[in-house]
Design a protein around this motif. Sequence first.
Motif, PDB file in Angstrom:
ATOM      1  N   ASP A  16      13.514   1.148 -19.712  1.00  0.00           N
ATOM      2  CA  ASP A  16      13.793  -0.220 -19.281  1.00  0.00           C
ATOM      3  C   ASP A  16      12.901  -0.530 -18.078  1.00  0.00           C
ATOM      4  OD1 ASP A  16      14.729  -2.624 -18.434  1.00  0.00           O
ATOM      5  OD2 ASP A  16      16.795  -1.958 -18.060  1.00  0.00           O
ATOM      6  N   LEU A  17      11.989  -1.469 -18.250  1.00  0.00           N
ATOM      7  CA  LEU A  17      11.007  -1.755 -17.192  1.00  0.00           C
ATOM      8  C   LEU A  17      11.654  -2.218 -15.888  1.00  0.00           C
ATOM      9  CD1 LEU A  17       8.116  -3.461 -19.209  1.00  0.00           C
ATOM     10  CD2 LEU A  17       8.153  -1.169 -18.241  1.00  0.00           C
ATOM     11  N   ALA A  18      12.896  -2.697 -15.964  1.00  0.00           N
ATOM     12  CA  ALA A  18      13.580  -3.132 -14.737  1.00  0.00           C
ATOM     13  C   ALA A  18      13.732  -1.963 -13.760  1.00  0.00           C
ATOM     14  CB  ALA A  18      14.941  -3.716 -15.076  1.00  0.00           C
ATOM     15  N   PHE A  63      11.582   0.123 -12.991  1.00  0.00           N
ATOM     16  CA  PHE A  63      10.329   0.371 -12.267  1.00  0.00           C
ATOM     17  C   PHE A  63      10.466  -0.016 -10.793  1.00  0.00           C
ATOM     18  CE2 PHE A  63       5.969  -0.698 -10.915  1.00  0.00           C
ATOM     19  CZ  PHE A  63       5.290   0.441 -11.318  1.00  0.00           C
ATOM     20  N   TYR A  91       8.529   1.220  -7.387  1.00  0.00           N
ATOM     21  CA  TYR A  91       7.785   0.234  -6.581  1.00  0.00           C
ATOM     22  C   TYR A  91       8.210   0.314  -5.126  1.00  0.00           C
ATOM     23  CZ  TYR A  91       6.712  -4.413  -4.690  1.00  0.00           C
ATOM     24  OH  TYR A  91       6.292  -5.444  -3.900  1.00  0.00           O
ATOM     25  N   PHE A 123      -0.120  -1.715  -8.813  1.00  0.00           N
ATOM     26  CA  PHE A 123       1.248  -1.754  -9.357  1.00  0.00           C
ATOM     27  C   PHE A 123       1.318  -2.524 -10.681  1.00  0.00           C
ATOM     28  CE2 PHE A 123       2.475  -0.297  -5.136  1.00  0.00           C
ATOM     29  CZ  PHE A 123       3.407   0.666  -5.489  1.00  0.00           C
ATOM     30  N   LEU A 178       2.657  -0.687 -13.961  1.00  0.00           N
ATOM     31  CA  LEU A 178       3.768  -1.215 -14.766  1.00  0.00           C
ATOM     32  C   LEU A 178       3.332  -1.410 -16.216  1.00  0.00           C
ATOM     33  CD1 LEU A 178       6.655  -2.341 -14.919  1.00  0.00           C
ATOM     34  CD2 LEU A 178       5.752  -4.564 -14.267  1.00  0.00           C
ATOM     35  N   GLY A 179       2.095  -1.895 -16.394  1.00  0.00           N
ATOM     36  CA  GLY A 179       1.585  -2.105 -17.751  1.00  0.00           C
ATOM     37  C   GLY A 179       1.391  -0.804 -18.521  1.00  0.00           C
TER      38      GLY A 179
END
Lengths: 120, 187
Positions: free
Chosen positions: B26-28, B30, B34, B63, B67-68
């Motif tokens: 789940d990218l949230a 990340f 960060y 960043f 993320l990508g």
Amino acid sequence: MTTPPTLAERLDRAVDELLGGAAPGVAAATAGLAQADRSLIDAAVSVRASLASSPVAPRFEARLGSRLSGMRASPWILRHPGRLIVTGAVGSAVGVGVTAYAVWRSARRSSGPAHRLLHR
Amino acid sequence: MSVERRGDPRATIDPDVSDVRAAQRDLAAFGALYRRYLDRVYGYCFYLLGDHHDAEDATERTFLAALGAIGRYRDEGASFRSWLFRIAHNQIANALRARGRHRATALNGVSEPALGGDPAGLVGQAEESRRLRRALDTLADDRRQVIILRFVDGLSAREIGVVLGRSPGAVRVLQHRALRDLAALLA
């Protein structure tokens, strides 16, 4: 048989100790550095004291944080290809339906008076 | 800091592994990575680029790229943070190439870190800090990078090796030479 650590390796160990909070003398002794190499530890202490991490501007942190949040939103649909297919199919069906209804309505309006004229 | 496994100094336990796996699901998630690395990545960019705006730009690109690509990250001997700093390293190289020259300002022009204590001590520390930065400025690029990654960002020799594309032994030698040069310059 193991080879004794090189000066570079012992110095690295001493830097590890320093970064972990050890006093310079303790770091040098733990790493097995000779008194002659003490100037290296002193240089490391100076570097550690002088190169503090530079704080990030709060505005930049907030702006980048919101950009990353926005970027998180876009790949959402790609992580659920089924939703993408269903959304596309429903969108297409609605489009075809609306177009067919518009064609039917306009054909009915244009043919209405002519039809009446023919049967007058 | 990575924890070296006893008996195998090459193998490390990546302290970020659970957060990385969560971010891959789940990218949230990340956000935790960060928040943890923003200051350190920014510090690395700032000390090498010597300019706040360029450092912010390089940090942002780092960043966004991380993320990508987080879904493609695999723990194959390199810790997450060495992977992240490798991205930052490439962004800094791009920025320097775009600029067409090395750092915009010398490190001795960088603002002083906040220091505590009595005024006389502060003046002495500030002068010591300026001397160190002038000395650091005369080092070869690879030696300066090793010093910044080691002392500002807290990376191990092994992690710095991943960032710079060198062996851990070569990084230790660079560190030794850099500290030897600094000791001579500060004497």
